[in-house]
Write an enzyme that holds these catalytic residues in place. Structure first.
Site, PDB file in Angstrom:
ATOM      1  N   GLY A 275      15.226   0.123  61.908  1.00  0.00           N
ATOM      2  CA  GLY A 275      16.434   0.867  62.272  1.00  0.00           C
ATOM      3  C   GLY A 275      16.043   2.138  62.988  1.00  0.00           C
ATOM      4  O   GLY A 275      16.160   2.276  64.205  1.00  0.00           O
ATOM      5  N   ARG A 313      21.009  14.694  57.307  1.00  0.00           N
ATOM      6  CA  ARG A 313      19.588  14.600  56.953  1.00  0.00           C
ATOM      7  C   ARG A 313      18.976  15.938  56.517  1.00  0.00           C
ATOM      8  O   ARG A 313      18.236  15.977  55.538  1.00  0.00           O
ATOM      9  CB  ARG A 313      18.788  13.967  58.094  1.00  0.00           C
ATOM     10  CG  ARG A 313      19.249  12.533  58.416  1.00  0.00           C
ATOM     11  CD  ARG A 313      18.284  11.828  59.340  1.00  0.00           C
ATOM     12  NE  ARG A 313      17.016  11.589  58.696  1.00  0.00           N
ATOM     13  CZ  ARG A 313      15.928  12.300  58.862  1.00  0.00           C
ATOM     14  NH1 ARG A 313      15.935  13.321  59.735  1.00  0.00           N
ATOM     15  NH2 ARG A 313      14.829  12.036  58.205  1.00  0.00           N
ATOM     16  N   CYS A 343      31.512  24.267  53.717  1.00  0.00           N
ATOM     17  CA  CYS A 343      31.481  25.132  52.532  1.00  0.00           C
ATOM     18  C   CYS A 343      30.439  24.692  51.534  1.00  0.00           C
ATOM     19  O   CYS A 343      30.768  24.296  50.404  1.00  0.00           O
ATOM     20  CB  CYS A 343      32.852  25.044  51.860  1.00  0.00           C
ATOM     21  SG  CYS A 343      33.835  26.443  52.229  1.00  0.00           S
ATOM     22  N   GLU A 344      29.191  24.693  51.919  1.00  0.00           N
ATOM     23  CA  GLU A 344      28.075  24.325  51.047  1.00  0.00           C
ATOM     24  C   GLU A 344      26.873  25.104  51.547  1.00  0.00           C
ATOM     25  O   GLU A 344      26.581  25.084  52.750  1.00  0.00           O
ATOM     26  CB  GLU A 344      27.707  22.833  51.183  1.00  0.00           C
ATOM     27  CG  GLU A 344      28.795  21.849  50.900  1.00  0.00           C
ATOM     28  CD  GLU A 344      28.935  21.505  49.423  1.00  0.00           C
ATOM     29  OE1 GLU A 344      27.988  21.743  48.658  1.00  0.00           O
ATOM     30  OE2 GLU A 344      30.015  21.019  49.059  1.00  0.00           O
TER      31      GLU A 344
END
Ligand SMILES: Cc1ncc(COP(=O)(O)O)c(C=O)c1O
Length: 413
Positions: A275, A313, A343-344
């Site tokens: 992939g 990622r 918001c993190e």
């Protein structure tokens, strides 16, 4: 190979300026090079040489229909990890026989679907799953082509979140138990055991785990054949890594030679499920700066209009993607923590990037975002999925439009 050219005087994708695409489509935005995707598929196919083999592109890396269609036209088969990915592969024109169905938790409905269309093989994860497939097959009066996914007990050298073939990992049947499971499967009325399968992890950058897996699984396949099981193939999964930092990565030729050297003496067909290696370097994420603010430590926060909702990622694996500036600024370099708008606190794109201080509206490009970028994107914070653009033959076209608010609410009442 064709694809992206990055330079201080201008970045292009096969002759097309990504900034011009961003001007037309807005940001954030994924851009892919069709020529590079096809070239990479062909390079892997060629590296596998004359030994009978099939490349089953792993849709989980990027299942956008236009890309799957492109790879199908180049000759690729498909590895699907869910009913949804099977449906996309079919829509893209992949023949059911050219699909292998993998996945650690297939539902009965998904198994029914795979059986009903006649996929090339279901890579079964357990004895219980083989029982379920057998029941479905006998109820329909058919035989279903299956392979057993084996956990060879190989600890691959990659991020712990994406290694899958070691003791304690949830994938497949431990090699010590696989013989009994396969012999039981070979006696079932509804099953044709046509292959053995293993996938020990993604973003593999050394040959050790690849070689160990290939020899363990091939030896196992030979033992089964000696017991009279009519195997057709050995499926050694995906996993070939790419260079995210620009240092040389594992060469596709060395990877392919390792697999072929192990499988060739058996005469069995070799299946691979790549992939990331095919699409990773062929896609970029283009984003705009929406805020710049100084930190107390002398660094700056550069806030983009793309974050973990577009490219997970960095937040998920601490991945470090290279950044390129599409808007050129002079001035001395400062240290920038390039972050997203979510918001993190984990929502970062690249910490500690050295570059002249950008201004609001400047465009940045995140490299090597073609795999596990758009495929893992989400609507978190009710953000619309970004558009995806394919550059092909010197022109570009939207292969997935930006979501609208109506799209976001389409399933709700
Ligand atoms: C069973 C299986 N096959 C293939 C792949 C594709 O791996 P990669 O993108 O590293 O080639 C994966 C991804 O984890 C997988 O789980």
């Amino acid at each position: 190979m064709s694809g992206f050219t990055f330079s201080s005087t201008g970045t292009t994708c096969d002759g097309v300026d990504p900034a011009a695409i961003a001007a037309a489509e807005g940001t954030p935005l994924y851009v892919y090079s069709a020529a590079l995707i096809v070239a990479r598929y062909r390079a892997l196919d060629a590296a596998l040489g004359a030994h009978p083999h099939r490349v089953h592109y792993a849709l989980k890396a990027n299942s956008t229909l236009g890309l799957v269609r492109l790879l199908r036209s180049a000759g690729s088969a498909a590895d699907a990890n869910s009913g949804g990915e099977i449906a996309v592969a079919l829509r893209a024109g992949v023949h059911p026989r050219d699909i292998v169905f993998t996945g650690v938790g297939k539902t009965v409905a998904e198994l029914e679907y795979a059986v009903s269309i006649g996929v090339g093989a279901i890579n079964a994860e357990s004895g219980g799953e083989l029982d379920r497939i057998d029941r479905i097959a006998t109820a329909r009066g058919v035989r279903v082509r299956v392979a057993l996914r084996i956990n060879p007990g190989v600890e691959a050298d990659s991020h712990p979140g994406i290694v899958t073939g070691g003791p304690g990992h949830k994938f497949g049947v431990p090699i010590e138990e696989a013989g009994a499971v396969c012999r039981a499967a070979a006696g079932r009325k509804g099953l044709d055991l046509v292959g053995v399968h293993a996938h020990v992890g993604s973003q593999l950058t050394t040959l050790d785990a690849v070689a160990a897996t290939a020899s363990t699984i091939t030896r196992f396949a030979q033992e089964l054949r000696a017991d009279g099981v009519a195997l057709e193939h050995v499926d050694l999964g995906g996993g070939l890594g790419i260079s995210y930092d620009g240092n040389p990565a594992l060469a596709v030729t060395d990877y392919a030679r390792t697999l072929v050297d192990a499988v060739a003496p058996t005469g069995l067909t070799l299946l691979v499920e790549p992939g990331r290696w095919i699409v990773g370097p062929a896609g970029v994420l283009v984003a705009a700066v929406v805020d710049v603010k100084p930190q107390r430590n002398g660094r700056y926060f550069v806030v983009l209009d793309a974050g973990m909702s577009e490219l997970m990622r960095p937040a998920l694996y601490g991945a470090k993607h290279r950044l390129e500036r599409l808007t050129v600024r002079s001035g001395s370099d400062v240290t920038c923590d390039v972050v997203g708008p979510i918001c993190e606190t984990t929502d970062v794109i690249r910490l500690g990037q050295s570059m002249p201080l950008p201004e609001v509206g400047d465009l940045l490009l995140v490299r090597d975002a073609g795999a596990y970028g758009s495929a893992m994107a989400s609507n978190y914070n009710r953000r619309a999925l970004p558009p995806e653009v394919l550059v092909e033959g010197g022109a570009w076209r939207v292969i997935r439009r930006r979501q609208t608010v109506d799209d976001l609410l389409a399933c709700e009442s």
